[in-house]
Every structure is written in C-alpha cells, then in structure tokens.
Design a protein around this motif. Sequence first.
Motif, PDB file in Angstrom:
ATOM      1  N   ALA A 214       0.832  -1.206   0.000  1.00 23.83           N
ATOM      2  CA  ALA A 214       0.000   0.000   0.000  1.00 23.83           C
ATOM      3  C   ALA A 214       0.864   1.252   0.000  1.00 23.83           C
ATOM      4  CB  ALA A 214      -0.928  -0.015   1.216  1.00 23.83           C
ATOM      5  N   ALA A 215       1.957   1.203   0.786  1.00 29.22           N
ATOM      6  CA  ALA A 215       2.875   2.350   0.817  1.00 29.22           C
ATOM      7  C   ALA A 215       3.518   2.560  -0.550  1.00 29.22           C
ATOM      8  CB  ALA A 215       3.954   2.123   1.874  1.00 29.22           C
ATOM      9  N   LEU A 216       3.863   1.462  -1.220  1.00 31.95           N
ATOM     10  CA  LEU A 216       4.454   1.552  -2.556  1.00 31.95           C
ATOM     11  C   LEU A 216       3.506   2.228  -3.535  1.00 31.95           C
ATOM     12  CD1 LEU A 216       6.775   0.711  -4.515  1.00 31.95           C
ATOM     13  CD2 LEU A 216       5.506  -1.411  -4.896  1.00 31.95           C
ATOM     14  N   CYS A 217       2.245   1.844  -3.507  1.00 34.10           N
ATOM     15  CA  CYS A 217       1.252   2.434  -4.405  1.00 34.10           C
ATOM     16  C   CYS A 217       1.065   3.918  -4.117  1.00 34.10           C
ATOM     17  CB  CYS A 217      -0.078   1.693  -4.265  1.00 34.10           C
ATOM     18  SG  CYS A 217      -0.036  -0.030  -4.817  1.00 34.10           S
ATOM     19  N   LEU A 218       0.975   4.260  -2.834  1.00 33.26           N
ATOM     20  CA  LEU A 218       0.772   5.657  -2.458  1.00 33.26           C
ATOM     21  C   LEU A 218       1.983   6.514  -2.833  1.00 33.26           C
ATOM     22  CD1 LEU A 218      -0.957   5.219   1.027  1.00 33.26           C
ATOM     23  CD2 LEU A 218      -2.021   5.976  -1.111  1.00 33.26           C
ATOM     24  N   MET A 219       3.179   5.948  -2.653  1.00 31.83           N
ATOM     25  CA  MET A 219       4.384   6.706  -3.013  1.00 31.83           C
ATOM     26  C   MET A 219       4.459   6.926  -4.518  1.00 31.83           C
ATOM     27  SD  MET A 219       7.471   5.499  -0.469  1.00 31.83           S
ATOM     28  CE  MET A 219       7.139   3.749  -0.528  1.00 31.83           C
ATOM     29  N   GLY A 220       4.004   5.931  -5.292  1.00 33.43           N
ATOM     30  CA  GLY A 220       3.995   6.111  -6.741  1.00 33.43           C
ATOM     31  C   GLY A 220       3.108   7.270  -7.159  1.00 33.43           C
ATOM     32  N   VAL A 221       1.918   7.334  -6.566  1.00 36.08           N
ATOM     33  CA  VAL A 221       0.993   8.421  -6.880  1.00 36.08           C
ATOM     34  C   VAL A 221       1.547   9.760  -6.390  1.00 36.08           C
ATOM     35  CG1 VAL A 221      -1.278   9.371  -6.351  1.00 36.08           C
ATOM     36  CG2 VAL A 221      -1.049   6.949  -6.924  1.00 36.08           C
TER      37      VAL A 221
END
Length: 294
Positions: A214-221
């Motif tokens: 989830a952190a990876l996805c949020l950091m991408g955005v």
Amino acid sequence: MTQQNTRLGIWLMIATTAVFAAQDGVSRHLAGTYNVFMVVMIRYWFFAAFVTTLAMRQPGGLRHSVRSAFPWLQLARGAILIAEICVLILSFTRLGLIESHAVFACYPLLIAALSGPILGEKVGWRRWSAILVGFLGVIIILQPDSGVFSPWALVPFAAALLFAVYGLLTRFVARRDAASVSFFWTGIIGAVLITPLGLTHWEPMTAPDWGWMAALCLMGVLGHWLLIKAYAVAEASAVQPFAYLQLVFASAIGLTLFSEVLRPNVAIGAGLVVAAGLFTLWRAQVRARAARQS
C-alpha cells in the motif's frame, strides 16, 4: 517564470526524487520476497485508477484522454515503460540500489545520443563528448575487464536504454498529444499488459507486506503528483538537473537499510555519468536559448 516559482519547482523536484528513491527501496524489499510481475501489477492497478481519476477531472473527461493522434506509439510507450520498470526492479534485487542507479543514471545520455536518429535533432560535438565521458563512467562501474564481472551488471543499462526510448517517444507524441493524454495511456496500457503476467505469478502476501505494498502504491501516486507540480511551477530545464538526487537518496537507502557497499569504482563512474549528464542538460539549455533569440 519568477525566481520564487523556480525555487518551489526545485524543492518539489527534490521531494519527488526522495519519494521515488523510497519507492525503489520498498520495491527492492517486496521483489526480494515476491515475484516482480505481481508487485508491479498491483502497483499499476493503483496507478491506473489514479490516472483514470485525473482524466475524469480534466476538461472533456475520459473521452478527451483516450483520443490520441498516435495510438500505436502510445501503446509502444506503455509497453516499453512497463518492461523498463520490471527490468529495473529485477536489477535492484540482483545488484542493489546503489549499482543499479549508478548505471541507470546514464539514461539522459542515451536520450541525447538517440535523439538524432529517432527525433532528427542535431547533436553537436560537445554533447557527443559528454556522452562518451558518461559511457566511460558506465564502463568504470561495470568493470567488464575484471574477473568478477557479472552479466547482471548489464540489466540496469538495459533499463536505462528502455527508459531513454520511452522518453524520446514521449517527446515525439507530445507534438500532438497533450501530457494528460500520454499520462492516461501510460497507466492504462501498463496495467493491461502486466495483469496477465502478474496473475500468473500470484503469491500469497503477508499482512505486513500488504502494508508495504500500500505504501508503494501511495508513493507512486505522490511521486508523480509532485513531478507534475514541479513542471507546472518551473521550467523543466531549471528542475531537471535535480533529478540526479534520486541516485543520492537511493544510495543512502541502500547503504543504511540493505547494508550495500559503495565500491570506489562505482563512486567514480557515477560521478562521471552525473557530470556528463548535467553538461548535456546545460548544452540543451544553451541551444534552446539560442534558438529562441534567433
């Protein structure tokens, strides 16, 4: 463009590189345990939802974002970028963040070298000299004449080549497609292409790693949002040199969290690559300024 906006753009670019470096650290952690295709697929599902939401908020909505003057090139862009991401994350797990980013930092030089045959741009002897110096730095990093050379060392170079071609195609389609159109196609095409591979290699993920996912996805955005804002408030030529800080941040993460080692040849080679890249960016600014004045 005011100095205040330029300063803000620089800080936004620095924040962008920090977020992307952290994203690379999380990617290395997850890809070290789970299949790369699955990790990238979940990340792209979130990214596709993000670009779809942005497209719906743009004037004209989804219909405007779907309409491209270069649909086949947009398809190629999406395919190349998803391949580049998979290859680079694989490199993180095999070589680590430091050496992967040290080699990957040569992609602006590859863009300069390929801009002639692909875009028909003129590359002068000064930029060709910088390109050769940068590639000398890559050779110093890779040490092909050493007895410990591994073919895996070529993987981040392949990622850099893919990203350079992606960047050149992005510049080409920008002649008629808006940035919002390219952004939408990038997310959607990538998600469509990676999903069959990701589902085929699906693995159960622990609860803590779902948190990292989830952190990876949020950091991408967040990283893409900061990048968009940086280019919105300042000229690209002013903020682009600071993109090299991702190498610094990623190296710091590799040293502190993954116990990687910064070998002298990597430090020297990376210094040459970055210096050559900065010179290439400066020469591009000089040529653009001269073209405007004439």
